[in-house]
Enzyme design. Structure first.
Site, mmCIF file in Angstrom:
data_model
loop_
_atom_site.group_PDB
_atom_site.id
_atom_site.type_symbol
_atom_site.label_atom_id
_atom_site.label_comp_id
_atom_site.label_asym_id
_atom_site.label_seq_id
_atom_site.Cartn_x
_atom_site.Cartn_y
_atom_site.Cartn_z
ATOM 1 C CG HIS A 107 -1.860 1.123 1.346
ATOM 2 N ND1 HIS A 107 -2.489 1.688 0.257
ATOM 3 C CD2 HIS A 107 -2.320 1.806 2.428
ATOM 4 C CE1 HIS A 107 -3.292 2.658 0.663
ATOM 5 N NE2 HIS A 107 -3.201 2.755 1.971
ATOM 6 C CD GLU A 194 -9.037 1.231 3.121
ATOM 7 O OE1 GLU A 194 -8.262 0.267 2.999
ATOM 8 O OE2 GLU A 194 -8.711 2.291 3.702
#
Length: 336
Positions: A107, A194
């Site tokens: 990430h 998210e």
């Protein structure tokens, strides 16, 4: 359109003769380490003492401190929680990097938001499977794979792209396809997904629906079934074949309700709010707030988590799930 790479595109795996250190042995860590090992890579695991250390040992890996693992490796993949990475990197990884090494992430958060600042003489890239670690491992073991993203942030050696694709091939991702992106794009889209949809958006929508029914006098148990329990059935249909498949599979009544009522719930104002969320991700507002929260010991994080866990939908859900032995969480929820 995104460029996609497959097994046929990795004609020579440039990392097969290199030592790979997997830093962390949680969900992604165990999957990466085991898949790479099964594909013939030389893998060590870097950890701090604890349960993960013992688990990695049981799984047959040579386990070292993070510093020791980083010092002996050519490739260092950091698979720790975002908020822990800067300190571990600064204290244990950075002093042990050598020119030509590869620093790898799953990430882009810490690199994109300048929490980790790699030296100029190492390659920096990310390989991010689009699925949880247990799925990455299971599909690999079954001969399949989970698709992944890759991005090169810094190419010190001139072969960083080849290294990234070789790593992706090592964990099996090229069987399904590896999409090329950038650290900026991966980080910002991941955070937005998210916050606006997968976690923040869905939980807010589910709670609002539940509260609307309960406030109108309906039984909480029925509200739970209609607004939370059945969500999986719908999401699975979308996962398998998109919105089209879901609409084909439900009743015409449900589909018509989708058409006439959905846009009244998620309105243009909702999209504007999503735009604000995205802007705060892009300009670093969210990152600065989360970093400050972590440095303060996460008081608001824990307080909000405790409050959310006491919501009526959670109380009712625990009761109903107790009646359904086929519904069991993979991981027992608790304090992180």
């Amino acid at each position: 359109m995104a460029k996609v790479y497959y097994e046929k595109d990795v004609t020579v795996n440039v990392l097969k003769e290199k030592k790979v250190a997997i830093i962390g042995y949680g969900s992604q860590g165990h999957a990466h380490a085991q898949n790479l090992r099964d594909n013939g890579f030389d893998v060590v695991v870097g950890l701090r003492k604890g349960k993960s250390w013992d688990k990695a040992k049981e799984d047959g890996f040579s386990v070292y401190t993070v510093a020791e693992a980083a010092k002996q490796a050519d490739v260092v993949m950091i698979l720790l929680p975002d908020e822990l990475q800067p300190e571990v990197y600064e204290e244990e990884i950075a002093p042990n990097l050598q020119a030509g090494n590869s620093l790898v992430f799953a990430h882009g958060f810490n690199v994109h938001f300048d929490q980790v600042k790699p030296p100029v003489n190492v390659d920096v890239f990310l390989v991010a499977p689009k699925g949880p670690g247990h799925l990455v491992r299971r599909t690999f073991s079954e001969g399949g794979a989970v698709p992944a993203l890759f991005a090169v942030y810094q190419d010190a050696t001139g072969v960083a792209t080849e290294k990234a694709l070789s790593y992706a091939d090592g964990i099996g991702a090229t069987r399904a396809g590896v999409l090329e992106t950038t650290f900026k794009e991966e980080t910002e889209t991941d955070l937005f997904g998210e916050q606006a949809v997968l976690c923040g958006g869905v939980t807010a929508l589910v709670k609002a629906g539940f509260e609307t029914l309960v406030d109108a006098g309906y039984q909480p148990e029925l509200a739970y079934f209609e607004c939370l329990h059945e969500l999986k059935l719908i999401v699975d249909l979308m996962y398998e074949g998109g919105l089209e498949n879901m609409r084909y599979s439900v009743s015409d009544t449900a589909q018509w309700g989708d058409f006439v009522s959905g846009p009244r719930v998620v309105t243009e104002d909702t999209k504007k709010a999503m735009g604000t969320v995205l802007a705060e991700i892009q300009d670093g507002t969210f990152a600065r707030g989360w970093i400050a929260e972590h440095k303060a010991g996460k008081p608001n994080f824990y307080a909000t988590n405790e409050k959310e866990n006491e919501h009526e939908i959670e109380v009712v859900g625990r009761k109903l799930r107790g009646m359904m032995p086929f519904v069991q969480p993979r991981v027992k929820a608790g304090v992180k």
